[in-house]
Structures are given as C-alpha cells and as structure tokens.
Design a protein around this motif. Structure first.
Motif, PDB file in Angstrom:
ATOM      1  N   VAL A 293       0.846  -1.207   0.000  1.00 45.23           N
ATOM      2  CA  VAL A 293       0.000   0.000   0.000  1.00 45.23           C
ATOM      3  C   VAL A 293       0.877   1.252   0.000  1.00 45.23           C
ATOM      4  N   LEU A 294       1.917   1.222   0.828  1.00 46.86           N
ATOM      5  CA  LEU A 294       2.846   2.362   0.863  1.00 46.86           C
ATOM      6  C   LEU A 294       3.531   2.544  -0.485  1.00 46.86           C
ATOM      7  N   LYS A 295       3.918   1.428  -1.105  1.00 44.35           N
ATOM      8  CA  LYS A 295       4.619   1.513  -2.388  1.00 44.35           C
ATOM      9  C   LYS A 295       3.735   2.150  -3.457  1.00 44.35           C
ATOM     10  N   GLN A 296       2.457   1.914  -3.358  1.00 46.66           N
ATOM     11  CA  GLN A 296       1.533   2.531  -4.319  1.00 46.66           C
ATOM     12  C   GLN A 296       1.184   3.969  -3.956  1.00 46.66           C
ATOM     13  N   ARG A 297       1.789   4.473  -2.883  1.00 40.75           N
ATOM     14  CA  ARG A 297       1.530   5.837  -2.392  1.00 40.75           C
ATOM     15  C   ARG A 297       0.049   6.049  -2.055  1.00 40.75           C
ATOM     16  N   LEU A 298      -0.583   4.987  -1.566  1.00 35.89           N
ATOM     17  CA  LEU A 298      -1.983   5.097  -1.165  1.00 35.89           C
ATOM     18  C   LEU A 298      -2.104   5.522   0.292  1.00 35.89           C
ATOM     19  N   ALA A 299      -0.990   5.550   0.988  1.00 29.52           N
ATOM     20  CA  ALA A 299      -0.976   6.041   2.369  1.00 29.52           C
ATOM     21  C   ALA A 299       0.265   6.912   2.539  1.00 29.52           C
ATOM     22  N   LYS A 300       0.144   7.901   3.424  1.00 25.97           N
ATOM     23  CA  LYS A 300       1.263   8.823   3.604  1.00 25.97           C
ATOM     24  C   LYS A 300       1.510   9.059   5.088  1.00 25.97           C
ATOM     25  N   PRO A 301       1.930   8.023   5.794  1.00 32.65           N
ATOM     26  CA  PRO A 301       2.171   8.194   7.228  1.00 32.65           C
ATOM     27  C   PRO A 301       3.414   9.064   7.470  1.00 32.65           C
ATOM     28  N   SER A 302       3.349   9.832   8.535  1.00 29.87           N
ATOM     29  CA  SER A 302       4.521  10.640   8.877  1.00 29.87           C
ATOM     30  C   SER A 302       5.572   9.794   9.578  1.00 29.87           C
ATOM     31  N   THR A 303       5.084   8.830  10.359  1.00 26.68           N
ATOM     32  CA  THR A 303       5.985   7.954  11.108  1.00 26.68           C
ATOM     33  C   THR A 303       5.496   6.519  10.973  1.00 26.68           C
TER      34      THR A 303
END
Lengths: 164, 264, 793
Positions: free
Chosen positions: B37-47
């Motif tokens: 999910v992160l790799k697809q930039r579908l989430a943008k957590p700060s930490t």
C-alpha cells in the motif's frame, strides 16, 4: 538519515538509508548486489526473494530498517567459497530450469527454503504449491519442478556426508 | 513510497505512545499488505512504528482455548504441530495465506487490524468466537470487525494477542482469486459444543460475516447436505472482473460444503 | 568432454552467471553521475491537455530537469516510427497518425507519457512528479475493438475517420464466393482472440549515456534487436547518425515480442542524456509495463468454411477486426495481415481462401507482436473452426483433419494465401501426439472422471506456423521498411579459439550454447573455446535481432555461410602449407587433410599461419581468419505439429484443472533437444495462460481493469502440469541446417488444443464455442445457462 546494520552473505554492513528504502533497494543500489531482482510492485512475482535469518522473504516487501541486526543471504551468497555451486543451483543448470534468468535468483532462493522446510521429501504437487509466490514467464515451470525434486536428496544427503 | 520517520519501540507502551503522539503515525506489523500500500503511495504516514521488536510472538495451547501472540507469523501458525492437533482448521488457514515468503513476515495481528475483505484470518476469528486482546482491553470478534478495512481499534491501539475457543471440529476452505490468490470466498467452519459458527471472507461487501442460515442448519445436522439447499442472496456480495456477486453467492455454498466435509 | 555438437543436450553456457546473481541486465548497469527519469503518464484514456505546469516539479529537491512533449518537439525530435506499411484494398496506404514520444496536445491512452521528471534519485523524481500541474479536458474514449467501428464512435486521431487504420484483404474473393455458392454445407463461427499483456519478468529499462569528449551516445536497453533500435531512433527520432550512436542490449529478461519495438523511453533517456550531459536511467515499474509495453492479440473474427458433402474443405472466408491500440507500434500493421491471414491455410489443402482485415485505433495501449504474432490468432481461428465443423456435421474431429491435410508427398505446396510450404508431415506429428496422449483410451478416463463429478475433455490442434520471416525483397514488396536477413561474423583467433558475433539476440533462448554447438560441430573446436557475442552495435557488424523464431534459421544460417568462408580460406592456407592443390584439401572436425594422404593441419595451425603469415600465400590471400556473412533466406520456414490437451472441469465451480499436455512438433533439425524442449514448454505455458487465465480487460471508458498481477492472471506453477514434448521432424529444404524454429510453436499450437478440450468436456451440454479465457467464472455461467442435452453415461 537512519542507519541499518546487517549481515549480508556473511559480511557486516552499516548503511545510511531513508525510512522508505526497501531491503531490495539496499541490496541492489547500496551494496551493489544486483542478483536480486524486482519484477513487480505488488509482491506477487518473487524475483526479489532472499533469505532473512534463514527464511525466504520478499525483499521488495520489507523495509531495509526492518532488517536491522538480521542476517541476509542473497543469490550471490549461496555457492561455496571456492565457487562450487549450491546443489539447487547445480540442479537448475542440469535440468534447464532457467531461460532468461530474471526470475531465477528468487526462484532458487524460494526453492532452497522449500526443500529446507520439507526434509522428509516433496511431491511434485507440493513443489508446485510451494512456488505459489514466484512467477516465471519462460519455462512453464516443468523443469523448475524437476530441478527442485532432484535437488532435494542432494541437499538433505549433504549433512550426513559432512558429518562422516 | 513517501518518506517517513521510522521508529522501532521495544515495548508495547512505547509503541502506543509513539502512535498516540503523532496522529499520522501508523503501526507496521509484518507489512505484507501495508508495504505494498505504501509503495503505491496510497498512504502517507509521517511515522512508521515498527512492532517487530515487541515480544508478542508465540502460540499457547490450553484445554479450551488457544492464544496466539499478535506478531506471530503465518508461517509459525502453519507449522505448529501442537496447533494442528488442536485446531486443524486454523493451521490449514495459515498455510493458505499468500505464499511461503509472505507467511514468513505476515502476522496474525496485522491481518486482523487491517481487516482486508479478502483476508483469511478474520473468518477464523469470527468462527471461533475469538477475543482480541489489545494494549488496553479485550474485544470480542463479533464486535471487532466493522466493515471492510474497519475495526473497533482506536487509532493508537495495538493488538497484543488473540484467543480462540477450541472447537470440536474445524476447517477452512478457500476459493482463490486466480490472479491475486486472495480469497474470492473463504469459509471457516467451527463446530462448538453449543453450536456451529461459520464465517465467510472474500465475498461480502462489508468484509467478513457470519452465515447464520448455514450456522443454524449445521448446528442441528453437521453435514454438507444440511446446507446444500440454502442459497445466499447475492445482494450484499462483491462483484468484480474475477467473480460476479452471483458466482460468489454460489461459491459460498460450494466452499462451505467442502469445509464441512473435511472438518475434523 | 562428451559429444557437444548438433543434437546434444549440452548444458547451457550462460547459466553459471544467471544462477550466481551475475547476470547483467539493464537496470544492473549504473554510470557515474547517473540521473533517474520518472515518466508521468496519463491516467485518462482520452483527453486534451488543457494546461501543463512544470515549474513546481522542476523546483523540487533533487530535480535536475522536467521535459514535456513540446520541449522535445522544439528540439526537432521526431515521432516514433512505424516499420511496416500496409495498403488498403483500393491500393492507398494505411492511416499512419503521428506518435509523439511524449504526448503533445492530447493523450490517447492510459499510460501515454505526459512529461518526464529527471532527478538525482528515483524517489526524488517520483516525488516531484506529483507536483506537475496537469489539467485535462476529458474526451469520450473508444475502448474496444468493436466499439471503434460503431457509427459515431469517438475518433482517436482527428484525421483518421472512423478509426480505421487500414482495410486490407488477401485471396481470391470471386473463387471463394463461387465455392460457397455450390457448397453442400457452410459452417460459420464468430470468435475473439483475447488481448494479452506479455509480461516478460524483467520490466523494460533504458539508460542513456553521453560521452562529452567524443559526442557519442550510448543507449543500454532491454531490447530484442539493438541494431533496429539504433536505426529507428537514430534516423527517425533523434537524428543521430549510426556512427555516433551505440545501442547495447545486455542480458534481457524475456521478451516474447514486447521488447522488439522502439519505445518512447529509449528516446527520452538518450535525448535527455545529451541535453543534461549526464547519464539518465529509467526502469519501468510493473504497473507501467501494463500500460506501456505493447499488448498482444485482440482480434474479433468471423470465419466460414464451405464444405462438400463428405467434409472436404472447399473454401474459407474470414473477416477480422484487429485492434492497433492508440498508436501504431513498430511492427503492428504486419501482425494481423502478413503474419496472420497468410497462415489461414494451416495444414489443410483448402483450395480457396479469402480474408479481409480491418485494423482500428482505440484508446488503449498499442498492440503489436506477442509470441507467435498473428499465427496464434490464425491457428486458433482455424483449429476452433475445424472442431466446430466436426460438432455441426457429426464428423470425427481427427478424421476430418486427416481428410483435409496437405499430404506428405505434396511439398512444396503452394497455398491460396501467398505462402509456399517447403516441407512437413502432418500425419506423422498427429499420430505421434495421439499415441503419446493415449487419445484412444480417453473415453474410459472421461467415464472415470464423471464418477467423481468432474467433466473431462480432450482436445487436439494440428497447426502450422511460418518462421524466419523473409526474404527481404518479398517482405519489402509487402510493406516492410527493413530487410530481414541476418549477419554473422566468425573470428578464428590466432590460437584457434573462436568468437562469433551475431545480429540475433538471446533473452532466454540459450543462443550462447546453441550457436556454440553449431560452430563446434562444424569447426571441431570445443564449445568452451567458443564465445558467442550479441547485443552490442559497437561489436556486431549489423543484425535484425530475435523474434519470429528466426535466430537459428536465419542467424544460424549466416554463421554457416561465414564458416564456409573461413573453411574455404583455411583450405587455401592449408594447401600452401602442405604444398597440395586446394581442390585436394578436405576439412573435417577441425582438421585440414590432403585427400588420400596422411598429411594434415589443425585449425590452430591454419589460424596461427593466418595471423603470423611468415609462410603464407600473401600475394593472393590477406592475413587473418575472420569472415562476415549476410544471409537472406529464400523463404519462411514452416514448423508444425500436433498438440493434445486433457483437462477436467469442476462441475460445481467451473474451474478447469489441467491433467495432461502433449506437444509433438516438427521444428526441423534440432541442435540442442534440451533447449528445444524448454522453448516448447514455455510457449505452451503461455498458450495455456491465454486459453484459461489471461485477459487484458478494459472497461468501456478505457481504463485497464487488469492492470497488475493482482488482477491479470499469470500462469503459476500450480496452474500447470508437466508438459510432454516430442519432436518428429522433416528438414527445411532451403536453409543449410534444415532447421525451422521452435520459439513460438508452443504458444501457437496450444490455445486451440486447450479450448477444444474445454468444449469437449462440456460435450453433453452441446456447447459449440466459448471465447478465451475459459475461467471458472465463465464456465460456471455456461453450466448454469445450459442443461445436459445428452444423458450422462
């Protein structure tokens, strides 16, 4: 930038990485170990499989920082020090289990893990199920299955031999 | 992937604090769904708060319950001989998740907290009346799953362990998506002393659900024939390029019968 | 060392590096000072670019440059060229709309490049691309092959009315119409050939480099034919002369056709490297592969066979609509024409054939050759049609094939659709395959499966294909804008080892081994003293690359020709050294002998004399032992064979489970049986994939729904079974090796065998035809909608 310390193919490394750096990016881009490949972006193809603390892992689905303190083995690290191929590598060659070679490193690392996990033997069906997470577009898998079946006795036969 | 700060706390309390301090922080368990999910930039957590150092692993088999640490990997569950003897369905379910490499990293807690509508574990939790233990409370599975990708967890709440009631018989059967290999229909059936619980994953628009019509029929007659005539309405089921809602409705019956047939 | 010449299953020379992680793929290459390109692609199927603001992205951390289509146009960069021109029925040329490297004004498919961001790292480039401000005015899109021809359909290119690229035909319509008029029976079938995504496991990559000292450009790229890329990109796109442009295709991780074409990214990184005076690398993510690699197949056809009363084929009439996608990829126009319709005779002596093909533009990724290229489409149409004829007439599907086969004594055989087959024996491969698959014993297995609730079926396909597309003069007259010969340079070094430079390219085929065996067999040198070099325009004289199963038939023949020159020269040197007449010198397995004497010289004696010409006929012969040959084939080669598939359908779920697959192929002379077997197995796996699993699905708006491995079903190990491969050969009569080619037979012969088996499994339901892929969901719906028409046995 954060640092990660890990052992790769027996060698200790401490490397600065971004939080988002994947283990496969660390291996390929920071350590120059380009044998581990990236074939997809959805964790499906298995071209990036390496061993982390002895277990097969998709290095495109693990942050480099998660591997801190761990031991990573890549395709470059499985042959003997004198260059003698691992039995799995040798059987892949013997049975023509590779064509373009791109899926091969991940396939070999998965196959070694699979054989390690099944000391009592593997049926062809179990081998095919065990390759669930590795895609090959060239071989139709037929010869990969043959190679793994052939490597099984060699891998499990080695331990007693060494002990003698 | 967007960049983020990375933390690897050594205790559950520290992890909870890190998650609480930063509303855009996200916990990372095995990462086998979250990293894609992160790799697809579908989430943008700060930490990213990596739970990998927490001592939340292990399988404890009791007389009537089995408790599994939240960070226990699918591979550990799939290879536990003790568990296989106690709840064969749960061990089998774990062996169906993803592939071996995914099972080496993916965790039970991560799967439940994510509540992917096509994930396998939620069906086991519902069918075995599981109790999900967190850093602050215990949540019954019936209250835990609240629609796809939605659970009863607070933003900074961390699952620590899951306790399953040991059924007399259990089985998991999965009809795989031919491409992704996630469940199109997954059925966990558990025969308990006080009745049968049967949960379906992969099919429902709202995520995992219990199939009460099947449960009633099976509670009085635990055999595939008991549910053969019970149709599932397709109205609330998913439809996509791989399977229409009607096909899923049909498969629910087929897969459930197969699960019942092999339950032990 | 054992026998390692022609016919030996020599283990591959290339494997040691691939198995040790020492393969050298494009993305493994890094150049000092390298930058990374990220290509911002359209997420719209069809839209006008109302505004494109790059300033914010250009100012982002790590960004070195942002370029748009306008920037490239302003620098006189040309569009991507098409390498084949088809003419319409009326003789006018096809529509050939421009294909800008980066979109200008409009985007025409999801994935069309809109801008490129070049930065110090991949992530920085990708981060900055989010700062591009793009405003689109959406336009209605046309997504499917049939929709393109609907009246009032949106037009993909303003100046291509009705979206028709060309309207072409082949064959004698009058003769065909007359045969239909007098036919005892006509059988008609409508069918589609599903769209596929090639998905070589290595995603495409390109690295452009510029030498500030010499002014030379180098492009490292994932290509099947580096010389063709140099020619197309240098001459048509970037206007760099060949002497200043080197193209290297190092180890390439599979191609299957998708890496033949000249792609935008190759031009972008090469051009940008020159602009920025720094190397620029681009590597596709898999999601980009789905929306930028040329797709395959995508035909909608109607086929009709006219038959006489006893089932003899009288005439075949075919109408096909072929999807070109949004732009013409390099060789797209020839695929549904000269690689498809010319194959419609198949293995049958159908006396009259007429085919018309309309190619259409749609708002989808360009479509071009994918393993088999036109020939799988022709084979699928024909072999499904033959089974449907059997279904409709009640004739036996094997007997109807036998009745209509071109007999073994009829070669050379001229078909009514241009090709002349040189050799073949279709009864031989049919019989061998039926025996290997125990076709005769099938009904007992069907009954046994029935007892456990499984519907079991068996299917056959008897197919033929055309490989080694040639000769140049003929393909030129048909619209090819390139020659289709091949080049080999054989260098015998002073001490007798050999390097051979070939214009073909290996991306899995094992050329380093097969070609070494060929050289070894003829020159008598062990294969470990033979190096095969490919994939670098700075080393190899010229070449057309690898596709169409041409490498051995065309490239191998060029090597034979070069070796003939070496041997002829060697004989002259040997004659001089042994004071004999040249006519008396014989060469065999590395030794030059004076006939009838015991005098001999080894190849090493000769090569040493050639490079150290102290005792040498220097007046009449140049020193050195280094020869180059260009080989232009006289004809295509025509592999053929029979594939048999056995499978079961789960009645409750519709899911197909493979049981057995047998391929018996006539690929001509076999150099390395192990490699041939592997090639066939891989091709069959792709064919099974097409028949049962794979489908590139666009929604009606032009969004690709199966755009990742999560939704596009790639065949996995547990989807397949062991694939038994046999060969029964006839020799090609017009090349020196008698070889035909084996790279595509698997993908060509297998899909109809699988589908014929699926339909056979549903025999009692009376199903006549099902379009590919036969997924569980589709078969379940068919099972729901139909009830058994025959009593279960």
């Amino acid at each position: 930038m954060p640092q990660v310390s890990l052992t790769v193919n027996g060698k200790q490394h401490t490397v600065e990485v971004e939080g988002r750096t994947l283990l496969v990016e660390l291996l390929r881009e920071k350590l120059g170990l380009t044998g581990t490949h990236v074939g997809c972006d959805t964790s499906q193809c298995g071209a990036c499989v390496v061993h982390v603390d002895g277990l097969a892992v998709k290095s495109c689905t693990m942050l480099a920082l998660q591997a801190d303190g761990m031991a990573v083995t890549t395709i470059e690290g499985i042959a003997a020090a004198d260059g003698t191929l691992h039995p799995m590598q040798e059987m892949f060659r013997e049975h023509h289990a590779l064509q373009c070679g791109f899926c091969t490193p991940g396939m070999v690392m998965t196959a070694i893990d699979l054989v390690n996990a099944h000391p009592d033997g593997l049926t062809d069906k179990e081998i095919r199920e065990g390759l669930e997470g590795n895609l090959c577009r060239c071989t139709g898998y037929h010869n990969i299955v043959k190679a793994i079946a052939a490597a099984h006795p060699l891998m499990h036969g080695q331990a007693p031999k060494a002990a003698e | 992937m967007y960049d983020f700060a990375y933390q690897k706390p050594a205790s559950v309390a520290d992890a909870v604090k890190l998650l609480g301090d930063d509303p855009d922080a996200k916990a990372l368990a095995g990462g086998q769904t979250f990293i894609p999910v992160l790799k697809q930039r579908l989430a943008k957590p700060s930490t990213i708060v990596d739970l990998g150092k927490l001592d939340l692993r292990g399988i404890t088999v009791g007389a009537d319950t089995v408790t599994i640490g939240a960070m226990t990997t699918h591979a550990a569950v799939a290879s536990s001989e003790e568990l296989k003897a106690k709840i064969p369905g749960l061990q089998e379910l774990a062996s169906w998740i993803g592939d071996e490499a995914v099972r080496h990293r993916g965790t039970m807690g991560g799967s439940l907290a994510n509540n992917d509508p096509a994930a396998c574990y939620p069906s086991a939790a519902l069918a075995m009346d599981a109790t999900i233990k967190t850093d602050r409370r215990e949540i019954k599975a019936d209250d835990f799953f609240q629609g796809m990708f939605t659970t009863a967890l607070e933003p900074n709440e961390i699952i620590t362990s899951i306790t399953f009631k040991v059924p007399q018989k259990s089985a998991y059967e999965k009809f795989r998506n031919p491409a992704s290999r996630y469940a199109i229909v997954g059925v966990f059936v558990a025969q308990h002393a006080n009745g049968v619980r049967l949960a379906i994953t992969g099919a429902g628009q709202g995520g995992v659900f219990r199939h009460t019509a099947f449960e009633q029929a099976l509670s009085s007659n635990f055999s595939p024939d008991a549910i053969a005539g019970i149709a599932t309405p397709p109205d609330d089921l998913n439809g996509d390029i791989h399977a229409s809602a009607e096909y899923r409705a049909h498969l629910i019956n087929v897969v459930a019968r197969r699960a019942v047939a092999k339950a032990r | 060392m054992g026998f390692e010449g022609i016919g030996a299953s020599v283990r591959r020379k290339e494997d040691a590096r691939f198995l040790s992680g020492r393969g050298h793929y494009t993305d493994d290459i890094n150049r000092p000072g390298q930058l990374y390109a990220f290509i911002k692609r359209s997420d719209r199927p069809h839209a006008r670019i109302a505004s494109l603001q790059t300033a914010q992205a250009a100012a982002a951390p790590g960004v070195v440059a942002v370029f748009t289509g306008q920037d490239m146009a302003a620098d006189n960069v040309g569009g991507l060229p098409c390498g084949w021109q088809i003419h319409n029925k009326d003789g006018s040329p096809m529509a050939e709309p421009p294909h800008p490297v980066i979109a200008i004004g409009k985007v025409r498919h999801v994935g069309d490049p809109v801008a490129v961001v070049i930065a110090e790292s991949r992530q920085a480039a990708k981060d900055a691309a989010e700062l591009l401000e793009i405003e689109y005015d959406d336009l209605p899109a046309v997504a499917t092959t049939l929709d393109a021809l609907e009246p009032g359909a949106p037009t993909v290119h303003d100046d291509v009315a009705g979206n028709v690229c060309y309207d072409w035909h082949i064959g004698d319509k009058g003769t065909v119409d007359a045969a239909f008029a007098r036919a005892a029976k006509v059988v008609k079938l409508e069918l589609t050939n599903n769209r596929l995504v090639p998905n070589a496991m290595e995603p495409r990559a390109a690295l452009g480099d510029f030498d500030t000292s010499s002014g030379d450009f180098t492009l490292y790229t994932t290509s099947q034919n580096p010389h063709v890329i140099r020619l197309l990109m240098g001459a048509f796109v970037l206007h760099i002369p060949e002497n200043k442009l080197r193209v290297v295709a190092p180890d390439v991780g599979g191609g299957f056709g998708s890496k033949i074409y000249h792609y935008a990214e190759e031009a972008i990184v090469t051009w940008a490297a020159g602009k920025l005076r720094r190397p620029v690398k681009w590597t596709a993510e898999r999601n980009e592969s789905f929306m930028s690699d040329a797709h395959g197949r995508d035909h909608v056809s109607t086929a009709e066979m006219a038959l006489d009363a006893d089932g003899t084929f009288l005439a075949l009439r075919v109408a096909t609509i072929a999807n070109m996608g949004a732009y013409l990829s390099t060789f797209a126009p020839c695929v549904p024409t000269y690689l498809y319709a010319t194959l419609l005779a198949g293995v049958y002596k159908t006396p009259a054939i007429y085919a018309e093909v309309k190619a259409v533009f749609t708002n989808t990724v360009p479509v071009d050759a994918y393993r088999g290229a036109g020939r799988p489409e022709a084979t699928y149409l024909l072999e499904r049609l033959v089974d449907v004829i059997a279904h409709d007439t009640g004739m036996d599907r094997v007997e109807i094939r036998r009745k209509n086969f071109i007999p073994a004594d009829a070669f050379p055989y001229q078909t009514p659709v241009a090709l002349q087959y040189d050799s073949g024996n279709y009864e031989m491969t049919l019989k061998a395959a039926l025996d290997a698959a125990d076709f005769a014993g099938f009904e007992a297995r069907r009954a046994a499966a029935r007892a456990k609730g499984k519907l079991r079926g068996i299917g056959i396909s008897t197919y033929l294909e055309a490989c080694g597309i040639a000769p140049s003069a003929v393909v030129g007259s048909l619209g090819a804008r390139a020659g289709l010969y091949e080049v080999a340079n054989v260098k015998v070094h002073p001490t007798g080892s050999i390097t051979v430079y070939t214009g073909t390219h290996s991306h899995g085929q094992g050329h380093e081994t097969t070609f070494a065996q060929l050289i070894s067999d003829q020159m008598g040198v062990p294969i470990d003293q033979i190096e095969v070099v490919h994939g670098d325009t700075s080393k190899i004289p010229f070449g057309m690359g690898t596709y169409g199963s041409r490498s051995l038939a065309v490239g191998g023949s060029a090597m034979v020709k070069a070796m003939d020159k070496i041997i002829a020269k060697g004989k002259k040197i040997a004659a001089h050294l042994m004071e004999a007449a040249v006519e008396d010198i014989e060469f065999d397995k590395g030794t030059f002998k004076v006939a009838g004497t015991d005098k001999s010289k080894t190849l090493t004696d000769i090569s040493l004399a050639a490079y150290v010409p102290h005792n040498y006929p220097i007046e009449e012969l140049e020193p050195g032992l280094d020869e180059t040959a260009f080989y232009d084939p006289k004809n295509f080669t025509f592999p053929g064979g029979c594939h048999v598939c056995e499978l079961e359908i789960d009645q409750e779920t519709g899911v197909v489970e493979m049981v057995n697959f047998v391929a018996v192929d006539d690929v001509g002379r076999v150099i390395n049986p192990m490699i041939v077997e592997g090639q066939v197995q891989g091709g069959v796996a792709q064919g099974i994939g097409q028949a049962l699993l794979e489908n590139a699905i666009y929604d009606s708006n032009g969004q690709l729904l199966s755009g990742s491995f999560m939704d596009y079903t790639m065949p996995r190990a547990n989807d397949l079974v062991n694939i038994s491969v046999g060969t029964e050969i006839t020799l090609c009569t017009h090349n020196p090796l008698g070889v035909k080619g084996c790279g595509e037979v698997g993908a060509i012969g297998s899909p109809p065998a699988v589908m014929n088996a699926v339909i056979d499994a549903l025999k009692e339901y009376g199903i006549r035809h099902i379009d590919m892929p036969a997924t569980g969901a589709k078969l379940w719906e068919i099972l729901q909608a139909n009830r058994p028409k025959m009593a279960a046995e």
